[in-house]
Design an enzyme around this catalytic site. Structure first.
Site, PDB file in Angstrom:
ATOM      1  N   SER A  15       0.736  -1.269   0.068  1.00 56.96           N
ATOM      2  CA  SER A  15       0.118  -0.137   0.013  1.00 56.96           C
ATOM      3  C   SER A  15       0.762   1.211  -0.162  1.00 56.96           C
ATOM      4  O   SER A  15       1.962   1.246   0.358  1.00 56.96           O
ATOM      5  CB  SER A  15      -0.792  -0.006   1.300  1.00 56.96           C
ATOM      6  OG  SER A  15      -0.140  -0.238   2.432  1.00 56.96           O
ATOM      7  N   GLU A  17       0.951   5.792   0.846  1.00 56.89           N
ATOM      8  CA  GLU A  17       0.363   6.710   1.415  1.00 56.89           C
ATOM      9  C   GLU A  17       0.521   8.122   0.769  1.00 56.89           C
ATOM     10  O   GLU A  17       1.701   8.338   0.279  1.00 56.89           O
ATOM     11  CB  GLU A  17       0.788   6.846   2.843  1.00 56.89           C
ATOM     12  CG  GLU A  17       0.062   8.039   3.937  1.00 56.89           C
ATOM     13  CD  GLU A  17       0.502   7.572   5.356  1.00 56.89           C
ATOM     14  OE1 GLU A  17       0.342   6.656   5.579  1.00 56.89           O
ATOM     15  OE2 GLU A  17       0.885   8.903   5.755  1.00 56.89           O
ATOM     16  N   THR A  48      -3.687  11.087   3.761  1.00 55.10           N
ATOM     17  CA  THR A  48      -3.780  11.790   5.233  1.00 55.10           C
ATOM     18  C   THR A  48      -4.746  12.655   5.572  1.00 55.10           C
ATOM     19  O   THR A  48      -5.400  13.332   4.579  1.00 55.10           O
ATOM     20  CB  THR A  48      -2.184  12.253   5.550  1.00 55.10           C
ATOM     21  OG1 THR A  48      -1.953  13.186   4.615  1.00 55.10           O
ATOM     22  CG2 THR A  48      -1.119  11.206   5.506  1.00 55.10           C
ATOM     23  N   ASP A 109      -2.741  15.690  16.773  1.00 55.46           N
ATOM     24  CA  ASP A 109      -2.232  16.518  17.540  1.00 55.46           C
ATOM     25  C   ASP A 109      -2.858  17.375  18.298  1.00 55.46           C
ATOM     26  O   ASP A 109      -3.680  18.110  17.698  1.00 55.46           O
ATOM     27  CB  ASP A 109      -0.797  17.409  16.984  1.00 55.46           C
ATOM     28  CG  ASP A 109       0.248  16.039  16.505  1.00 55.46           C
ATOM     29  OD1 ASP A 109       0.457  15.144  17.203  1.00 55.46           O
ATOM     30  OD2 ASP A 109       0.881  16.389  15.399  1.00 55.46           O
ATOM     31  N   PHE A 215      12.032  14.793   9.551  1.00 52.05           N
ATOM     32  CA  PHE A 215      10.677  14.010   9.582  1.00 52.05           C
ATOM     33  C   PHE A 215      10.877  12.972  10.879  1.00 52.05           C
ATOM     34  O   PHE A 215       9.802  12.776  11.973  1.00 52.05           O
ATOM     35  CB  PHE A 215      10.333  13.265   8.582  1.00 52.05           C
ATOM     36  CG  PHE A 215      10.111  13.969   7.460  1.00 52.05           C
ATOM     37  CD1 PHE A 215       9.305  15.159   7.432  1.00 52.05           C
ATOM     38  CD2 PHE A 215       9.911  13.334   6.097  1.00 52.05           C
ATOM     39  CE1 PHE A 215       8.944  16.008   6.426  1.00 52.05           C
ATOM     40  CE2 PHE A 215       9.274  13.859   4.967  1.00 52.05           C
ATOM     41  CZ  PHE A 215       8.923  15.306   5.268  1.00 52.05           C
ATOM     42  N   HIS A 265       3.639  -0.772   3.850  1.00 50.12           N
ATOM     43  CA  HIS A 265       2.950   0.260   3.736  1.00 50.12           C
ATOM     44  C   HIS A 265       4.052   1.576   3.206  1.00 50.12           C
ATOM     45  O   HIS A 265       4.949   1.757   4.139  1.00 50.12           O
ATOM     46  CB  HIS A 265       1.970   0.875   5.109  1.00 50.12           C
ATOM     47  CG  HIS A 265       1.250   2.128   4.598  1.00 50.12           C
ATOM     48  ND1 HIS A 265       0.055   2.214   4.120  1.00 50.12           N
ATOM     49  CD2 HIS A 265       1.476   3.159   5.287  1.00 50.12           C
ATOM     50  CE1 HIS A 265      -0.518   3.056   3.990  1.00 50.12           C
ATOM     51  NE2 HIS A 265       0.428   3.841   4.643  1.00 50.12           N
TER      52      HIS A 265
HETATM   53  C1  LIG Z   1       0.464   5.376   9.787  1.00 50.58           C
HETATM   54  C2  LIG Z   1      -0.018   6.681  10.578  1.00 50.58           C
HETATM   55  C3  LIG Z   1      -0.585   7.459   9.978  1.00 50.58           C
HETATM   56  C4  LIG Z   1      -0.632   9.056  10.498  1.00 50.58           C
HETATM   57  N1  LIG Z   1      -1.474   9.752   9.687  1.00 50.58           N
HETATM   58  C5  LIG Z   1      -1.723  10.941  10.314  1.00 50.58           C
HETATM   59  C6  LIG Z   1      -2.550  12.036   9.745  1.00 50.58           C
HETATM   60  O1  LIG Z   1      -3.082  11.673   8.638  1.00 50.58           O
HETATM   61  N2  LIG Z   1      -2.929  13.136  10.275  1.00 50.58           N
HETATM   62  C7  LIG Z   1      -2.099  13.468  11.434  1.00 50.58           C
HETATM   63  O2  LIG Z   1      -2.525  14.665  12.024  1.00 50.58           O
HETATM   64  N3  LIG Z   1      -1.400  12.549  12.160  1.00 50.58           N
HETATM   65  C8  LIG Z   1      -1.210  11.398  11.634  1.00 50.58           C
HETATM   66  N4  LIG Z   1      -0.592  10.471  12.159  1.00 50.58           N
HETATM   67  C9  LIG Z   1       0.516  11.074  13.387  1.00 50.58           C
HETATM   68  C10 LIG Z   1      -0.554  10.705  14.599  1.00 50.58           C
HETATM   69  O3  LIG Z   1      -1.737  10.790  14.413  1.00 50.58           O
HETATM   70  C11 LIG Z   1       0.009  11.244  15.847  1.00 50.58           C
HETATM   71  O4  LIG Z   1       1.007  10.841  16.359  1.00 50.58           O
HETATM   72  C12 LIG Z   1      -0.777  12.097  16.763  1.00 50.58           C
HETATM   73  O5  LIG Z   1      -0.366  12.995  17.327  1.00 50.58           O
HETATM   74  C13 LIG Z   1      -1.533  11.038  17.808  1.00 50.58           C
HETATM   75  O6  LIG Z   1      -2.577  10.291  16.996  1.00 50.58           O
HETATM   76  P1  LIG Z   1      -2.721   8.685  17.627  1.00 50.58           P
HETATM   77  O7  LIG Z   1      -3.912   8.296  16.850  1.00 50.58           O
HETATM   78  O8  LIG Z   1      -1.438   7.985  17.490  1.00 50.58           O
HETATM   79  O9  LIG Z   1      -3.046   8.945  19.233  1.00 50.58           O
HETATM   80  P2  LIG Z   1      -3.612   7.956  20.380  1.00 50.58           P
HETATM   81  O10 LIG Z   1      -3.550   6.667  20.040  1.00 50.58           O
HETATM   82  O11 LIG Z   1      -5.202   8.476  20.748  1.00 50.58           O
HETATM   83  O12 LIG Z   1      -2.482   8.283  21.624  1.00 50.58           O
HETATM   84  C14 LIG Z   1      -2.167   9.743  21.841  1.00 50.58           C
HETATM   85  C15 LIG Z   1      -1.440   9.463  22.986  1.00 50.58           C
HETATM   86  O13 LIG Z   1      -2.191   9.264  24.293  1.00 50.58           O
HETATM   87  C16 LIG Z   1      -1.751   8.138  24.855  1.00 50.58           C
HETATM   88  N5  LIG Z   1      -3.163   7.658  25.324  1.00 50.58           N
HETATM   89  C17 LIG Z   1      -3.827   6.952  24.380  1.00 50.58           C
HETATM   90  N6  LIG Z   1      -5.161   6.500  25.245  1.00 50.58           N
HETATM   91  C18 LIG Z   1      -4.943   7.008  26.423  1.00 50.58           C
HETATM   92  C19 LIG Z   1      -5.786   7.148  27.591  1.00 50.58           C
HETATM   93  N7  LIG Z   1      -6.939   6.443  27.742  1.00 50.58           N
HETATM   94  N8  LIG Z   1      -5.338   7.760  28.549  1.00 50.58           N
HETATM   95  C20 LIG Z   1      -4.249   8.404  28.770  1.00 50.58           C
HETATM   96  N9  LIG Z   1      -3.265   8.298  27.643  1.00 50.58           N
HETATM   97  C21 LIG Z   1      -3.735   7.836  26.411  1.00 50.58           C
HETATM   98  C22 LIG Z   1      -1.032   7.435  24.155  1.00 50.58           C
HETATM   99  O14 LIG Z   1      -0.435   6.402  24.531  1.00 50.58           O
HETATM  100  C23 LIG Z   1      -0.158   8.342  23.140  1.00 50.58           C
HETATM  101  O15 LIG Z   1       0.976   8.647  23.840  1.00 50.58           O
HETATM  102  C24 LIG Z   1      -0.131   9.227  11.725  1.00 50.58           C
HETATM  103  C25 LIG Z   1       0.770   8.340  12.379  1.00 50.58           C
HETATM  104  C26 LIG Z   1       0.770   7.006  11.915  1.00 50.58           C
HETATM  105  C27 LIG Z   1       1.671   6.082  12.473  1.00 50.58           C
END
Ligand SMILES: Cc1cc2nc3c(=O)[nH]c(=O)nc-3n(C[C@H](O)[C@H](O)[C@H](O)COP(=O)(O)OP(=O)(O)OC[C@H]3O[C@@H](n4cnc5c(N)ncnc54)[C@H](O)[C@@H]3O)c2cc1C
Length: 284
Positions: A15, A17, A48, A109, A215, A265
């Site tokens: 895949s 991105e 994204t 973020d 990055f 990916h």
């Molecule tokens: C494949 C991939 C694609 C991405 N695409 C994008 C994109 O399109 N746009 C973008 O803006 N970013 C993107 N990102 C970056 C990512 O979204 C960022 O790291 C973002 O800041 C956090 O999103 P997350 O879904 O990883 O967060 P989460 O999984 O929600 O976690 C955020 C933080 O909170 C903590 N946490 C989770 N649950 C809890 C809880 N219940 N209580 C306390 N702490 C908790 C986690 O350990 C982590 O430190 C991507 C990353 C990857 C790996």
């Protein structure tokens, strides 16, 4: 179209991105990239989403266009921070109506500006629940082999949250990494927590060493010093940097495929050349 969970069940997926282009010229460039990657028969592509909804319409339009017009299964990334529930539901309903069946559920973020409303949901795990309420989507999540940038270094909590989030989803895609050990270790840590969902490794071919180092810092991934040295040795020759980047990514992909990963990916940065060269090197 097709759910990525079904594609993963049928064998390794390949895949790509993309990010939504900002200008007409960038849109033409992406169009060209998609047509150059089409002959590789990608299992799916993903697009994204700008944190806070900054690319809401562009992401939706690119995902829908690629799936409907290029005939490639397309997954929409979606971040929940700084959105209301209703905004998220509306967008998901648009995806459902357009036949999009795959969503990458992300927190995004937190807004840097404290006056911006942080929205109704905080974590990706909460977004998964909301997505399930709107429709029967296949749901992916983000995984960070070298720990989430916001984990504060708490490895156990990071893996506990990841395992819990992945338990609610169908699969994960990782942040890019340059050496396989952190990825293998993360899989072991997930298995220790009873998680066996597919985790697709994210591959970022280095085509410009300075850019990728930046990055990597942002993404919490280490740019290994031995690789930095190899790139430094050819720094004055952009073609040699590219060739080295493709060789290094090819070796990493070969090792991951030997291990039996569920797929690869590729982070393309909207260009096709490096991915096509890696495909050719791997004989895919
Ligand atoms: C494949 C991939 C694609 C991405 N695409 C994008 C994109 O399109 N746009 C973008 O803006 N970013 C993107 N990102 C970056 C990512 O979204 C960022 O790291 C973002 O800041 C956090 O999103 P997350 O879904 O990883 O967060 P989460 O999984 O929600 O976690 C955020 C933080 O909170 C903590 N946490 C989770 N649950 C809890 C809880 N219940 N209580 C306390 N702490 C908790 C986690 O350990 C982590 O430190 C991507 C990353 C990857 C790996």
């Amino acid at each position: 179209m097709t759910k990525i969970s079904d594609l993963l069940a049928a064998g390794p997926t390949y895949s790509f991105e993309f990010f939504p282009p900002k200008t007409d010229e960038a849109a033409r460039e992406l169009e060209k990239t998609v047509s150059e990657l089409q002959p590789l028969e990608p299992s799916f592509v993903s697009v994204t989403y700008g944190a806070g909804g900054s690319t809401r319409d562009r992401t939706r339009d690119v995902v829908t266009h690629i799936q409907q017009d290029a005939g490639i299964t397309a997954m929409a990334h979606l971040t929940c921070i700084a959105h209301t529930r209703q905004q998220l539901v509306s967008l998901l309903e648009e995806y459902r109506a357009a036949g999009i069946e795959n969503i990458l559920a992300l927190a995004g973020d937190p807004p840097a500006d404290p006056t911006v409303d942080p929205g109704d949901l905080r974590y990706a795990s909460e977004l998964i629940g909301l997505i399930k309420g709107v429709g029967n989507f296949a749901i992916g999540v983000a995984a960070h082999p070298e720990l989430h940038p916001r984990s504060g270094g708490d490895r156990v909590a990071d893996r506990d949250y990841l395992a819990a989030k992945l338990g609610q989803a169908d699969f994960a895609i990782t942040q890019f990494f340059f050496e396989p050990e952190p990825y293998f270790r993360m899989l072991d840590e997930l298995a220790d927590r009873g998680s066996d969902k597919p985790v697709l490794p994210g591959i970022m071919p280095v085509t410009n060493a300075g850019q990728v180092k930046r990055f990597a810092e942002l993404a919490g991934a280490e740019f290994p010093p031995v690789l930095a040295e190899r790139f430094a040795a050819v720094a004055d020759d952009p073609a040699a940097v590219r060739a080295l980047g493709v060789d290094i990514a090819t070796d990493l992909c070969a090792e991951l495929l030997d291990y039996g990963v569920p797929g690869l990916h590729f982070y393309t940065l909207n260009r096709s050349t490096a991915s096509r060269e890696i495909y050719a090197n791997l004989g895919l």
